[in-house]
Motif scaffolding. Structure first.
Motif, mmCIF file in Angstrom:
data_model
loop_
_atom_site.group_PDB
_atom_site.id
_atom_site.type_symbol
_atom_site.label_atom_id
_atom_site.label_comp_id
_atom_site.label_asym_id
_atom_site.label_seq_id
_atom_site.Cartn_x
_atom_site.Cartn_y
_atom_site.Cartn_z
ATOM 1 N N SER A 127 -59.550 -49.871 2.202
ATOM 2 C CA SER A 127 -58.871 -48.739 2.837
ATOM 3 C C SER A 127 -57.362 -48.932 2.846
ATOM 4 C CB SER A 127 -59.380 -48.539 4.267
ATOM 5 O OG SER A 127 -60.703 -48.061 4.283
ATOM 6 N N PHE A 143 -62.258 -47.180 11.167
ATOM 7 C CA PHE A 143 -62.578 -48.178 10.155
ATOM 8 C C PHE A 143 -63.803 -49.026 10.513
ATOM 9 C CE2 PHE A 143 -58.035 -47.238 9.941
ATOM 10 C CZ PHE A 143 -57.938 -46.809 8.621
ATOM 11 N N GLU A 157 -65.929 -51.236 7.899
ATOM 12 C CA GLU A 157 -65.133 -51.680 6.744
ATOM 13 C C GLU A 157 -65.527 -53.114 6.382
ATOM 14 O OE1 GLU A 157 -62.186 -50.955 3.867
ATOM 15 O OE2 GLU A 157 -62.404 -49.604 5.579
ATOM 16 N N THR A 214 -58.047 -54.770 3.190
ATOM 17 C CA THR A 214 -59.283 -54.020 2.970
ATOM 18 C C THR A 214 -59.040 -52.949 1.912
ATOM 19 O OG1 THR A 214 -58.795 -52.376 4.701
ATOM 20 C CG2 THR A 214 -60.039 -54.348 5.355
ATOM 21 N N GLY A 235 -63.238 -53.938 10.092
ATOM 22 C CA GLY A 235 -62.399 -52.797 10.419
ATOM 23 C C GLY A 235 -62.390 -52.371 11.872
#
Length: 246
Positions: free
Chosen positions: A20, A84, A87, A18, A77
């Motif tokens: 992130s 998250f 996400e 991801t 996420g």
């Protein structure tokens, strides 16, 4: 210089593959990321290790049944941590933008597309198109377990360094022939049963060696002392500063 590849991003700190997980690399001094690319029904290249949604999202089903519009409704996420929730599965274009912004280097693993060669060929074309957006000073390696697809990628984009991936179970004595046929610059072997003798053979044949997936600092140190160029790891944040950008 030895390389630490954040395997699917900082995948023990954020949900794998991801934005992130990839964004965390810069603050931890990690310069190289590894990601997996596959394709949706409409040709959109996405970052995903699996060709199904089941393991790392709140949905079930095949990537090959989706279009880009479907991504907005899929949560990639919340399975990992409440931080998250919401996400999304990133597109490859989004990752290229992030890599340029954070000045990261990129190992792209082309997944062995299970929906047939037509979609595999489309995946190669669309990955190559997206890579045109990568800033020229970003370092790049393209890898795959599918050596036929990797060889075809090399034919279409000959100036990009490529790496043949091998599991321990299929790292047979014909590895050199496969690397030559693909015109590879790298070999990426699995860590299991990897010996100094094997690494010496890879290096003597002129290939650079990056090993996956190494989640033990002492083993990583041993591999580097044996001459490997890099390791893929899920715990990049735990590696000492000698391996990181200062």
């Amino acid at each position: 210089m030895t390389k630490i590849f954040a395997h699917r991003g900082m995948s023990t700190l954020a949900p794998e593959n991801t934005l992130s997980a990839f964004s965390l690399c810069k603050q931890h001094g990690i310069q190289w990321i590894e990601c997996d690319v596959d394709i949706l029904a409409d040709g959109t290249v996405v970052i995903s290790h699996d060709d199904t949604l089941d393991r790392c999202t709140d949905c079930s089903g095949s990537l090959y049944d989706l279009t880009k519009d479907n991504l907005r409704d899929i949560d990639a996420g919340s399975w990992f941590h409440d931080d998250f929730i919401g996400e999304k599965i990133p597109t490859f274009d989004q990752l290229i933008t992030l890599v340029n912004k954070h000045k990261l280097n990129l190992n792209v693993e082309i997944k062995s597309c299970t929906s047939g060669w037509k979609m595999t060929s489309r995946l190669l074309d669309n990955v190559i198109q997206a890579l045109e957006g990568l800033e020229p000073n970003r370092e790049l390696i393209v890898s795959s377990f599918n050596h036929l697809a990797l060889s075809e990628f090399k034919r279409r984009r000959p100036n990009t360094p490529i790496a043949c991936l091998f599991e321990d179970a299929n790292l047979w004595e014909d590895w050199h022939s496969i690397l030559e046929a693909c015109q590879a610059e790298y070999i990426h072997p699995e860590d299991i049963n990897l010996t100094k003798d094997k690494i010496d053979k890879f290096r003597s044949a002129g290939y650079k060696v990056n090993v996956y997936t190494v989640n033990d600092l002492a083993r990583a140190n041993q591999l580097f002392n044996w001459g490997v160029d890099g390791v893929f790891t899920d715990i990049a944040q735990q590696f000492p500063s000698k391996y990181k950008k200062q």
